[in-house]
Design a protein around this motif. Structure first.
Motif, PDB file in Angstrom:
ATOM      1  N   LEU A 230       0.960  -1.258  -0.140  1.00  0.00           N
ATOM      2  CA  LEU A 230      -0.067  -0.099  -0.080  1.00  0.00           C
ATOM      3  C   LEU A 230       0.694   1.176  -0.167  1.00  0.00           C
ATOM      4  N   HIS A 231       2.045   1.169  -0.325  1.00  0.00           N
ATOM      5  CA  HIS A 231       2.912   2.254  -0.501  1.00  0.00           C
ATOM      6  C   HIS A 231       2.509   3.524  -1.138  1.00  0.00           C
ATOM      7  N   ASP A 232       1.723   3.485  -2.127  1.00  0.00           N
ATOM      8  CA  ASP A 232       1.192   4.496  -2.732  1.00  0.00           C
ATOM      9  C   ASP A 232      -0.263   5.155  -2.492  1.00  0.00           C
ATOM     10  N   TRP A 233      -0.483   4.595  -1.291  1.00  0.00           N
ATOM     11  CA  TRP A 233      -1.874   4.878  -0.837  1.00  0.00           C
ATOM     12  C   TRP A 233      -1.529   6.241   0.218  1.00  0.00           C
TER      13      TRP A 233
ATOM     14  N   LEU B   9      -5.758   4.944   3.937  1.00  0.00           N
ATOM     15  CA  LEU B   9      -5.400   3.876   4.829  1.00  0.00           C
ATOM     16  C   LEU B   9      -6.182   4.137   5.968  1.00  0.00           C
ATOM     17  N   ASP B  10      -6.472   5.008   6.723  1.00  0.00           N
ATOM     18  CA  ASP B  10      -7.229   5.358   7.781  1.00  0.00           C
ATOM     19  C   ASP B  10      -8.694   4.704   7.324  1.00  0.00           C
ATOM     20  N   GLN B  11      -9.342   5.246   6.373  1.00  0.00           N
ATOM     21  CA  GLN B  11     -10.589   4.928   5.885  1.00  0.00           C
ATOM     22  C   GLN B  11     -10.571   3.510   5.866  1.00  0.00           C
ATOM     23  N   LEU B  12      -9.754   2.794   5.029  1.00  0.00           N
ATOM     24  CA  LEU B  12      -9.915   1.327   4.850  1.00  0.00           C
ATOM     25  C   LEU B  12      -9.770   0.676   6.056  1.00  0.00           C
TER      26      LEU B  12
END
Length: 158
Positions: free
Chosen positions: A123-126, A131-134
């Protein structure tokens, strides 16, 4: 993503996406370095559950949504590997309380660190907001699944 989906189409798309995540999880698992020789990946939920707090086998089975006999086999395997220990329950001497050992605690911490490193790569490009929402959405999904399983548990093995 589209707002023109019907609720049924959204659920169908969600089920397909979850299946993809599960399939990806199996592939990722096979690329992960082994943590303890002889450790069955199926025993990991038991180890993680005992890591949270010591429990009886029946309580571990309920938390993992598995039957008692399967959980007992995993506890025996984890005990042989030195990752958990069994002691008589003070309240009921017929039952045992399962506790994580120092080696088990270290194994859980290693696994969590390895998983975090792997997902950091994936997930380096998120961005942080995504990230918090997922994370929030997945935590909510896990709670819903746990609630559903608790409410629909059969008496087999429980």
């Amino acid at each position: 993503m589209t707002d023109s989906r019907t609720p049924q189409e959204s659920i169908t798309a969600l089920a397909a996406a979850i299946s993809g995540v599960i399939r990806g999880g199996f592939l990722v698992k096979h690329h992960a370095p082994p943590t303890v020789p002889g450790l069955d990946h199926g025993a990991l939920p038991v180890l993680f559950t005992v890591h949270e707090q010591q429990r009886r086998v029946s309580d571990i089975a309920a938390a993992c949504h598995t039957d008692v006999s399967t959980t007992s086999r995993y506890v025996t395997a984890l005990t042989r590997l030195g990752l958990v220990s069994k002691a008589p329950d003070e309240q009921d001497r017929r039952a045992f309380v399962i506790t994580v050992t120092d080696e088990g605690r270290q194994t859980v911490e290693t696994l969590r660190r390895q998983r975090a490193e792997l997902f950091a790569q994936i997930l380096h490009d998120w961005d942080q907001a995504d990230l918090d929402q997922l994370t929030a959405d997945l935590e909510r999904l896990v709670t819903s699944v746990d609630t559903y399983l608790r409410n629909h548990r059969t008496t087999k093995g429980a």
